[in-house]
Each structure stands twice: as C-alpha cells, then as structure tokens.
Design a protein around this motif. Structure first.
Motif, PDB file in Angstrom:
ATOM      1  N   CYS A 198      -1.876  -8.902  43.863  1.00  0.00           N
ATOM      2  CA  CYS A 198      -0.870  -7.867  43.627  1.00  0.00           C
ATOM      3  C   CYS A 198      -1.028  -7.141  42.294  1.00  0.00           C
ATOM      4  O   CYS A 198      -0.406  -6.116  42.074  1.00  0.00           O
ATOM      5  CB  CYS A 198       0.535  -8.474  43.678  1.00  0.00           C
ATOM      6  SG  CYS A 198       0.982  -9.133  45.287  1.00  0.00           S
ATOM      7  N   ILE A 227       0.405  -3.663  44.184  1.00  0.00           N
ATOM      8  CA  ILE A 227       1.769  -3.963  44.606  1.00  0.00           C
ATOM      9  C   ILE A 227       2.641  -4.186  43.373  1.00  0.00           C
ATOM     10  O   ILE A 227       3.798  -3.801  43.318  1.00  0.00           O
ATOM     11  CB  ILE A 227       1.766  -5.182  45.539  1.00  0.00           C
ATOM     12  CG1 ILE A 227       1.091  -4.786  46.853  1.00  0.00           C
ATOM     13  CG2 ILE A 227       3.178  -5.676  45.802  1.00  0.00           C
ATOM     14  CD1 ILE A 227       0.681  -5.938  47.697  1.00  0.00           C
ATOM     15  N   GLY A 228       2.067  -4.799  42.371  1.00  0.00           N
ATOM     16  CA  GLY A 228       2.765  -4.988  41.102  1.00  0.00           C
ATOM     17  C   GLY A 228       2.175  -4.093  40.023  1.00  0.00           C
ATOM     18  O   GLY A 228       1.143  -3.460  40.238  1.00  0.00           O
ATOM     19  N   ILE A 254       1.602  -5.187  31.569  1.00  0.00           N
ATOM     20  CA  ILE A 254       2.217  -6.494  31.361  1.00  0.00           C
ATOM     21  C   ILE A 254       1.811  -7.063  30.000  1.00  0.00           C
ATOM     22  O   ILE A 254       2.621  -7.623  29.268  1.00  0.00           O
ATOM     23  CB  ILE A 254       1.833  -7.461  32.511  1.00  0.00           C
ATOM     24  CG1 ILE A 254       2.485  -6.968  33.807  1.00  0.00           C
ATOM     25  CG2 ILE A 254       2.247  -8.884  32.192  1.00  0.00           C
ATOM     26  CD1 ILE A 254       2.091  -7.752  35.041  1.00  0.00           C
ATOM     27  N   LEU A 310       3.784  -5.605  27.331  1.00  0.00           N
ATOM     28  CA  LEU A 310       5.157  -6.114  27.338  1.00  0.00           C
ATOM     29  C   LEU A 310       5.272  -7.491  26.692  1.00  0.00           C
ATOM     30  O   LEU A 310       6.201  -7.770  25.955  1.00  0.00           O
ATOM     31  CB  LEU A 310       5.670  -6.219  28.771  1.00  0.00           C
ATOM     32  CG  LEU A 310       6.324  -5.003  29.409  1.00  0.00           C
ATOM     33  CD1 LEU A 310       6.619  -5.297  30.876  1.00  0.00           C
ATOM     34  CD2 LEU A 310       7.623  -4.669  28.663  1.00  0.00           C
ATOM     35  N   ILE A 326       7.757 -15.476  35.848  1.00  0.00           N
ATOM     36  CA  ILE A 326       7.176 -15.632  37.191  1.00  0.00           C
ATOM     37  C   ILE A 326       7.826 -16.769  37.976  1.00  0.00           C
ATOM     38  O   ILE A 326       7.794 -16.785  39.197  1.00  0.00           O
ATOM     39  CB  ILE A 326       5.641 -15.807  37.162  1.00  0.00           C
ATOM     40  CG1 ILE A 326       5.234 -17.105  36.465  1.00  0.00           C
ATOM     41  CG2 ILE A 326       4.973 -14.606  36.513  1.00  0.00           C
ATOM     42  CD1 ILE A 326       3.746 -17.398  36.589  1.00  0.00           C
ATOM     43  N   LYS A 329      12.905  -5.429  38.087  1.00  0.00           N
ATOM     44  CA  LYS A 329      12.847  -4.655  36.861  1.00  0.00           C
ATOM     45  C   LYS A 329      12.600  -3.169  37.099  1.00  0.00           C
ATOM     46  O   LYS A 329      13.080  -2.336  36.357  1.00  0.00           O
ATOM     47  CB  LYS A 329      11.712  -5.175  35.972  1.00  0.00           C
ATOM     48  CG  LYS A 329      11.976  -6.562  35.427  1.00  0.00           C
ATOM     49  CD  LYS A 329      11.565  -6.634  33.974  1.00  0.00           C
ATOM     50  CE  LYS A 329      12.087  -7.906  33.336  1.00  0.00           C
ATOM     51  NZ  LYS A 329      11.335  -8.258  32.135  1.00  0.00           N
ATOM     52  N   TYR A 334       8.965  -0.311  42.280  1.00  0.00           N
ATOM     53  CA  TYR A 334       8.154  -1.449  42.743  1.00  0.00           C
ATOM     54  C   TYR A 334       9.040  -2.371  43.566  1.00  0.00           C
ATOM     55  O   TYR A 334      10.238  -2.456  43.326  1.00  0.00           O
ATOM     56  CB  TYR A 334       7.618  -2.253  41.553  1.00  0.00           C
ATOM     57  CG  TYR A 334       6.416  -1.636  40.864  1.00  0.00           C
ATOM     58  CD1 TYR A 334       5.125  -1.988  41.257  1.00  0.00           C
ATOM     59  CD2 TYR A 334       6.578  -0.738  39.811  1.00  0.00           C
ATOM     60  CE1 TYR A 334       4.022  -1.445  40.618  1.00  0.00           C
ATOM     61  CE2 TYR A 334       5.471  -0.198  39.158  1.00  0.00           C
ATOM     62  CZ  TYR A 334       4.192  -0.551  39.571  1.00  0.00           C
ATOM     63  OH  TYR A 334       3.103  -0.016  38.934  1.00  0.00           O
ATOM     64  N   GLU A 342      10.259  -6.211  44.762  1.00  0.00           N
ATOM     65  CA  GLU A 342      10.525  -7.385  43.942  1.00  0.00           C
ATOM     66  C   GLU A 342       9.306  -8.289  43.921  1.00  0.00           C
ATOM     67  O   GLU A 342       8.586  -8.401  44.901  1.00  0.00           O
ATOM     68  CB  GLU A 342      11.671  -8.174  44.564  1.00  0.00           C
ATOM     69  CG  GLU A 342      12.922  -8.173  43.726  1.00  0.00           C
ATOM     70  CD  GLU A 342      14.089  -8.744  44.506  1.00  0.00           C
ATOM     71  OE1 GLU A 342      14.208  -9.985  44.503  1.00  0.00           O
ATOM     72  OE2 GLU A 342      14.828  -7.968  45.143  1.00  0.00           O
ATOM     73  N   PRO A 370       7.692 -11.831  44.286  1.00  0.00           N
ATOM     74  CA  PRO A 370       8.108 -13.144  44.811  1.00  0.00           C
ATOM     75  C   PRO A 370       7.955 -14.237  43.753  1.00  0.00           C
ATOM     76  O   PRO A 370       7.006 -14.210  42.982  1.00  0.00           O
ATOM     77  CB  PRO A 370       7.141 -13.389  45.976  1.00  0.00           C
ATOM     78  CG  PRO A 370       5.976 -12.493  45.736  1.00  0.00           C
ATOM     79  CD  PRO A 370       6.457 -11.343  44.908  1.00  0.00           C
ATOM     80  N   MET A 380      -3.491 -14.409  32.104  1.00  0.00           N
ATOM     81  CA  MET A 380      -3.173 -13.008  32.383  1.00  0.00           C
ATOM     82  C   MET A 380      -3.136 -12.192  31.085  1.00  0.00           C
ATOM     83  O   MET A 380      -3.556 -11.039  31.042  1.00  0.00           O
ATOM     84  CB  MET A 380      -1.830 -12.903  33.097  1.00  0.00           C
ATOM     85  CG  MET A 380      -1.506 -11.504  33.615  1.00  0.00           C
ATOM     86  SD  MET A 380       0.081 -11.490  34.505  1.00  0.00           S
ATOM     87  CE  MET A 380      -0.373 -10.775  36.069  1.00  0.00           C
TER      88      MET A 380
END
Lengths: 393, 502
Positions: free
Chosen positions: B436, B444-445, B451, B454, B466, B472, B476, B478, B480, B497
């Motif tokens: 994602c 998808i994300g 990130i 952030l 996570i 947020k 997008y 949500e 999972p 990550m």
C-alpha cells in the motif's frame, strides 16, 4: 478489505502515450530488488521446513520459489497477460480466464475459449503459482513457460500460432521497445521464449500469504474467531484430514491424489494424471489445488462440478469413492475415507476457508495495453463475483 | 511420649495431607528423573550423558509459569494464556476437549496420583485429543481414550517428547508426530488403534523406545522418515508389529537409516480392522516386521516369535497391496540388513503368496523371512538359522551390530532460525506495507517520503499509529490496523520505514 479497485483507478496514469511506455524499475510489493532482480520476501522465510519441502504446520518455511526476474520483465509480463493481442483474433487474453476479481480464475465450471468453445477443465487460481513444481490439474507441465504454450496455441483456448503471435507483437508500436527494455543486451529480444518468460515473471508476483490465517499462524492468535479456529481444528484433524493434502503454508502438498470427484452431468470421466504418467493407478488423479483465496474461485474441482464451497467440502464426507462411475477401477487415496463430519463441522471448515483470503498484493490491471484492445476483454461480472464479495465481509 | 500425643501428631499429619488434597494450592512436585543424578552402578560407567539423551531432549530446569488444571476446568483455557517455557499440569479427573498448541515450548503434563491420571475422553465424538504445531512440546502422563482421530498429533513441531501416556481405543493413530525433527516417543502404552499405534511420519532424527503397543492394526510405523531408532518396545498382538515404509504420494519421498533393535515382536496375529483403502488394511495378520521400499533398515537383536504369516517381510511397492505409484519415490527396499535376531515359531499359518514363493525355491517349512520384489544391496548374517525365501542371494553383512550408535537424536535441540532484528523490519515492510505504500508515489496509502517527514526519527510514534490507525486524510481510505504484528515487529518495521531511501 478490498483495496484493489482503487489501484485500477489510480494507476490509469501509467500508460498515457501508447508508444512511450517505460517499464517499472520497482519490484512488485513483497519483492526485494537485488542486483537488478526481484526476490520474494515474506515472514514465512523466518522458518525452516523438514527436508525443505515447504509443508508442515503453522510456522513452516515455504517451498522453493521461482524468483529472480527483473522488474521490467515482471511489468512486461503484466501487459502481455492482460493483452488480448495474444489470441488468434484479439478476443481473449490470459486474464479473460484468469480474472483478478475472481481469484485469477474465471467463475465458470469450465472455461470458455476461442469462439465460445467450452474447454475440458476449470481455470485454476494463479495465486502463489510461482511455488508450484507441476502445473495443470494433471501435472503435465513442469515450468510456467512450458505451461503458457498450452493456452496460447490450443485450438479451443487462445488458438494462436507462434508465427502469428510473433508477427502481431513485432508489428505492434510498443512491444518491440518493451521487450528491449525487459531483455537488454539481447539482439533479438522479441522471441517466443521471452514471451512466455515474461508471462511467467508476472505470474510469480501473485503472492497471497497475508490472510487472517497467516496472522494466526505467525503468532497473532486473535486473528481468527472461535468458529474459524474450530474449523481450522477440524480441517487439520485426523478425521477430516484436509491438511494432509492441502498442507500449510501453501495449502497444497503439490502431490497427485485420486479422490474420485464427479464430473458434471453428462461429461465423460476425466482420467487426469493417468494420461500424464501413463499409470492406471493414477486414473482420476489430480494435483492437489491450493485453497488460498478459495472463496473467490467457485465453481470447484477440475471440471467445476460443485457450485458452492460447502458442496465441495461435503464431498469428502459422502463416502469413499461414492462418485466413481460404475465399472471404473480407481485407486482412491488412503486419506479419503468416511470421516462422518457433522453439518456443524462442515460449516466450520467452510468458515475457516474464508480466513484464507488475502488479495492485498493484487497487481494493477493496466488501464491500457499496447494493442489498444481492452484489458478487460472477456471479463464478466458473474454471480460468483457477487457471492465472493459478499463472503469477503 | 504418650499414646495420645502420637495420635495428635498423626492427626496433624493427616490434616496436612487432607488440606493438600482438598485445597491443593501448591502444585504437586515431581522429581524429574530425566536429568539429575544417575545410578553409577558397580562398574565405571561410560556414555551416561549420551544415554540420558534417549530419555529426554529438554533437560534444563523449567523456569516458566506452572498452570494447574483441575477437573471441571478446560485445559485449553490454560494453553491460551501459557507463554513459551510454561508448564501445564493436569490433575487427575476427566477432561473432554481438543487441546491444540500453536505455541513453542509448552509442557503438557498429567499429574498421576495413586495411579489416577488425567483422562482425556473424546466420548466417541471429538476428533483429536492433543494437536500441536509448536516446537519443543512435551506431552506426558495422560490417559487418552475414545477420540475419533489421533490421540497425540504433531504437525511440524521439532524437539518433541511424547512419553508415559496410556492410550486406549482411540481412532486412527495413537501417537503421530508428523513433519518434525528430533523427537522421542517413549514409555507409552497404546492399544486398540485402527491404524498405527505409534506412527512417525515424514520426520527426521527420531527415537521410539520402551513402548508397549498391542491390539492395533500396526504397532509402530516409521514412514517417509530418516535416522530413526525403534528399540526396546513390546509389540504384541497387532496385525503387523513394526513397519518401515516409503509410502508413495507424500511430499517427503524417502525412508532410510532406520534401526529396529531389541524389541519383543511377539504374536502379532490380530485380525486386520484397518479402514478400507488404508495402506495397513493390506497387511496380512501375523506379520512381525514389514519393510516396504524403505532403505538402509537394520534389524537386530529382536525377539520375533509367534507371528503366523512371517517374522519379517521385505517388499517393494509393486508387490504391496493398496499402494499407489509415485515417479519420485524409489519402490525398492535397498540395503536392508538383517543381523542376529531370535526368531521362533513364525510363519506357521502363512499366506498363499508366501507359500508360492517358497515353492519357487523348493523350500518347505514355516517362513521366518520373506522377501518379494526388488531389493538391491541387502545383506543378512547367520541366515542358516532361519527359514527364508528370497534372501538366498543376499550378501553377508559387513557389520554385525549397531552398538556404536546410541541414538540419532541431535546433540542439541534444533534451534529456531537466527533472525537478525533488522531483517524483521525489512521483511514486514516489503511483505506487508509495500502493498500500500511506495517511496515516492501515491498508492493506496500516502508516500513513504511524506510519512518520513511526519515522523522523522519517532519510530515509536509510527509503531503506535500502525497498531491502531486513525483516519487522517479525507482523500485516502482508512489504513487497516497492523496489530497482528507483535510490538517488536511493529517497532522494527517502523524503524525500517523511516530508513528506506527508494
């Protein structure tokens, strides 16, 4: 959890101008790029398996996997897989019979090929196909490349010829360049071996190993509910014995087994692996299919005799050899017996099988393919599709 | 001391025991005979450390929590809360459940009080009694009866110990470790099983010793397994006593290096009540040892008597009933070695096939040893002692005993694979998050670059997100929750990550 439809919309950008496609330099998710090639990465790789056979219980290593393709080869394979140009008359792509939304099967008892011909068998799911040592229901092919030659040139499937296939691809505005990108350093990259090689590359990217079952198996016991756990315990019990053949982690032990499933009404007996191995003892034998994403791939068995998963499961408790036609001598596998499963147990197994669904690594369907034909050729929203979506919560 | 005083003391002692019995707040302490001091005997002892291995794999004192289960409670409730290293003590009483252990290093131990055991009773409707898939599992001191499937079944656990259980009239297999490495099955008493009382399937480095198996279709079966010793078992009144098989059609294709020694294999003449179609359903009653397709099987020092069909049968797949074919497994039993055994009164009511074979060699008498089909490089010593058919042209063995081999168990338990913590993060990231999230693009994300900006070096913050993501971004879906990853993995994947650069 269904995210893949978004992918379809989001990625419609990748192919703007037909002739200036740049193949992906990234490996698909779940693959790591090392020296220009993609290698599978998965949590099951933290475990071993006895004799490296990739069969066992919950925390068991996977069998050997076919990887090492480049990102470009995988991406080229994706275009080829969805391109109806590969068939005689542009009416069928591989995806017509292996549709992403239907577990890479086609929702039919038996596939429909060229000019509406109904073929002999059902299209199997292609999820995790890169782990399989034998392909086709009767195990008659040993590599994905060898396998692909089947549908491409079978008169009742894509009905093409090698000459026409290569002529069509060579005459296309984009493919010569795409093959050059995928097979750099080769004088003649657009060859039949490379066509099937790229198709193989793409198919190995279809990984489904992060279902709720996997989360349980890898240690998060809250991932399955009580009924699913009850079903799992019936499934792997020595009464039902499903796990003896549909063995985790792939939910197949990749062996041939004679279990004596019935053909659809009026169809002659399919001798299966007897023909492949020229062995009467394997009459009616088929390769044990994976049960991952099984709720997506109704109807069930080699010729789609069972419409529902429950019927397919119930088959095992209706008596050893009960569906073998009179007068046929079949050596039914020793694990097929009289388990006398209760209605509740059958329901529990079906519920458990629903926890084997994982499509989180669904590949992106190309918005356009180089031929300009629709990549959705032959797709049909079927009853099965609706059912599958319903069962996937 | 007056009589009255003695009486009082006795009363106090009695109260103490009654209290223990009624309130039982301290667990019964068991002296662990598998480790600790050994009897050194009169002579200077040698090799005692090795022989200890044969009785136990896990000899270190257990430091985990002890969970007690008493009648009326569920064993499973304790299994669910147990952590690796814990012991579950099951007190005498009746329990009716399937105990499944998908965890490592759990010891499930019955407490035996004055001969009373914890009884697992399947009541004729439950499937399996104990089913484990973890490594380092111990199952001991139970009494198991009336299950439909197996009493104790292992699916791919290594370093298992199954001992001191009594298993009566329980379904298909009594004890069935499958796809495991390094395990022992000792001191169990098993009867009334419609397939094999002890069945070692697709396993390596196994020790089966000191068991009593009777009135089952097969006593002990070693199937598609390597490096196994079957010794000192009392095997009587089964249809077939001890089996070493390659069964075709299984994913693990070989059986070799099996030692069958010092067993009593007596009077295995029970009528065959195997399920139709099962491999054992084809075994003629009165078979002492049956070797089918297995290689490098050594038979030594057994007392093989009163088996009416034959003492030892050696066959390939082609001459065995109920077997399929498998192009990947060799159908012939090669390098079988028959060393000295006491064979007496076998073959006195043998099958026609054996008689016919004897005719071809112009032999008479009751066969001790019958070989049918292909067998390459097999050998025998002192063949003159037995009535045989099919072994005349076997060579004389180049060895006479297996005394140099104490056990095939590993010196140390199989260790889990060494996993570098950085690998954990990478594997979870590539295997899960990459579905994602990509580095730069929107998938998808949101992109990983975003990130990283952030969270910077706040890996813990990311790990917390996570586990329990909140919505947020409007554009997008949500995310999972990834709470199925344990806390260590969540932190590792967060760190990974934040570290990726493409």
């Amino acid at each position: 959890m269904k995210y893949w439809p978004y992918l379809f919309m989001l990625f419609s950008l990748t192919l703007q101008a037909q002739d200036s496609v740049v193949l992906s330099e990234q490996c698909p998710p779940s693959f790591e790029l090392r020296s220009g090639q993609c290698y599978l990465v998965n949590r099951y790789q933290f475990y071993d398996s006895l004799q490296d056979r990739g069969v066992g219980g919950t925390q068991t290593g996977l069998p050997a996997f076919r990887d090492g393709f480049s990102p470009q080869q995988i991406d080229l394979g994706r275009y080829l897989f969805f391109d109806p140009l590969l068939s005689k008359d542009g009416s069928l792509s591989c995806a017509s019979c292996h549709q992403p939304a239907l577990g890479f099967a086609d929702g039919r008892a038996r596939s429909i090929g060229m000019d509406g011909q109904v073929v002999k068998r059902a299209a199997p799911s292609l999820w995790n196909v890169g782990f399989l040592k034998k392909l086709f229901w009767d195990a008659r092919a040993s590599t994905l490349e060898e396998q692909a030659l089947g549908p491409l040139f079978a008169a009742d499937e894509m009905a093409n010829t090698p000459q026409k296939l290569l002529a069509d691809l060579t005459g296309n505005a984009a493919y010569p360049d795409l093959f050059a990108q995928a097979y750099p350093g080769s004088d003649a990259p657009l060859t039949l071996p490379n066509v099937v090689h790229a198709l193989a590359a793409f198919q190995t990217s279809l990984i489904s190993l992060n279902s709720r079952y996997d989360r349980y198996a890898l240690g998060h016991h809250g991932a399955l509910n009580e009924q699913e756990i009850a079903g799992m315990n019936v499934y792997r019990s020595f009464v039902a014995r499903c796990a003896e053949c549909h063995t985790p982690p792939l939910f197949t032990n990749q062996q041939i087994a004679v279990i004596g499933t019935p053909e659809p009404e009026g169809m002659p007996l399919d001798i299966g692996a007897e023909a492949t191995f020229k062995a009467a003892k394997l009459k009616g034998g088929f390769k044990v299919p994976t049960l991952r994403n099984i709720v997506k791939t109704a109807p069930y068995m080699h010729s789609g005799r069972f419409d529902s998963l429950r019927d397919a499961v119930e088959f095992y408790t209706k008596g050893r050899g009960h569906a073998v036609p009179a007068g046929v001598d079949m050596q039914i596998h020793w694990h097929i017996w009289e388990p006398k499963l209760t209605e509740q147990e059958i329901d529990d197994i079906v519920t458990f099988l629903g926890a084997l669904t994982d499509e989180s690594l669904m590949p992106v369907i190309p918005a356009k393919v180089p031929s300009g034909l629709s990549p959705l050729t032959g797709f049909q929203p079927t009853l099965n599709q609706q059912q599958a979506e319903y069962t996937d919560e | 001391m007056s009589k009255g005083n003695i009486f009082a003391v006795v009363l106090i002692v009695a109260a103490f025991f009654v209290g223990r019995h009624w309130f039982a707040d301290t667990p019964t302490v068991m002296t662990d005979s598998r480790s600790g001091a050994g009897y050194s005997g009169g002579a200077e002892s040698t090799g005692s450390a090795r022989s200890g291995l044969v009785r136990a794999i896990h000899t270190a004192p257990r430091t985990g929590t002890v969970h007690e289960v008493r009648e009326g409670e569920l064993i499973m409730d304790k299994v669910k809360v147990a952590e690796p290293g814990d012991t579950i003590l099951v007190y005498p009483g009746s329990y009716s459940e399937t105990v499944y252990i998908d965890k490592d290093n759990i010891r499930l131990s019955g407490v035996i009080e004055k001969g009373q055991r914890a009884v697992l009773d399947g009541k004729g409707h439950l499937n399996d009694a104990v089913l484990y898939s973890g490594n380092d599992i111990v199952v001991e001191n139970l009494l198991i009866t009336k299950y439909k499937g197996n009493a104790i079944m292992g699916q791919a656990g290594n370093n298992f110990e199954i001992r001191n259980n009594i298993i009566v009239d329980t379904g298909v297999y009594g004890i069935f470790p499958q796809l495991g490495k390094n395990g022992i099955v000792t001191h169990n008493v098993i009867s009334g099983i419609e397939d094999a009382a002890i069945y070692v399937g697709m396993s390596d480095n196994i020790h089966v010793a000191h068991n009593q198996v009777f009135e089952s279709v097969a006593g002990i079966e070693i199937e598609n397994s390597r490096h196994a010793i079957v010794e000192n078992n009392y095997v009587t009144n089964n249809t077939g006593g001890i089996l070493a098989f390659i069964t075709p059609g299984l994913p693990v294709k070989t059986t070799y290096d099996v030692i069958i020694r010092n067993n009593f294999i007596v009077g295995n003449n029970h009528p065959n009540f195997g399920a139709p179609g099962s491999t054992v359903a084809g075994i003629p009653p009165g078979t002492g040892i049956l070797i089918m397709a297995a290689d490098e099987v050594v038979v030594e020092g057994n007392i093989i008597s009163d088996n009416k069909t034959a003492g030892i049968i050696i066959t390939d797949h082609n001459n065995a009933p109920n077997t399929t074919i498998d192009p990947e497994s060799d159908p012939a039993p090669d390098k079988v070695a028959i060393l000295d055994n006491l064979m007496h009164n076998n073959g006195y009511d043998t099958i026609d096939e054996a008689k016919a074979l004897m005719l071809t060699e112009f032999k008479t008498g009751n066969p001790d040893i019958v070989r049918v089909g292909v067998s390459r490089d097999s050998c025998i010593i002192n063949r003159h002692q037995y009535v045989t058919v099919g072994v005349d042209n076997w060579a004389e063995c180049g060895f006479t005993h297996t005394g140099d081999i104490m056990t095939y168990l590993l010196d140390k338990p199989v260790e889990p694979r060494e996993i570098d913590p950085s690998e954990v993060g990478k594997v979870a990231y590539l295997g899960i998050c990459a579905g994602c999230h990509t580095y730069t693009g929107r998938m998808i994300g949101p992109p990983v670059q975003v990130i990283q900006a952030l969270y910077m070096d706040n890996a813990q913050g990311l790990a917390d997100y996570i586990a329990n993501p909140v919505k947020k971004r409007d554009d997008y879906p949500e995310m999972p929750p990834q709470d199925y990853l344990d806390a260590t993995t969540r932190l590792a994947v967060a760190e990974y990550m934040l570290s990726v650069s493409k």
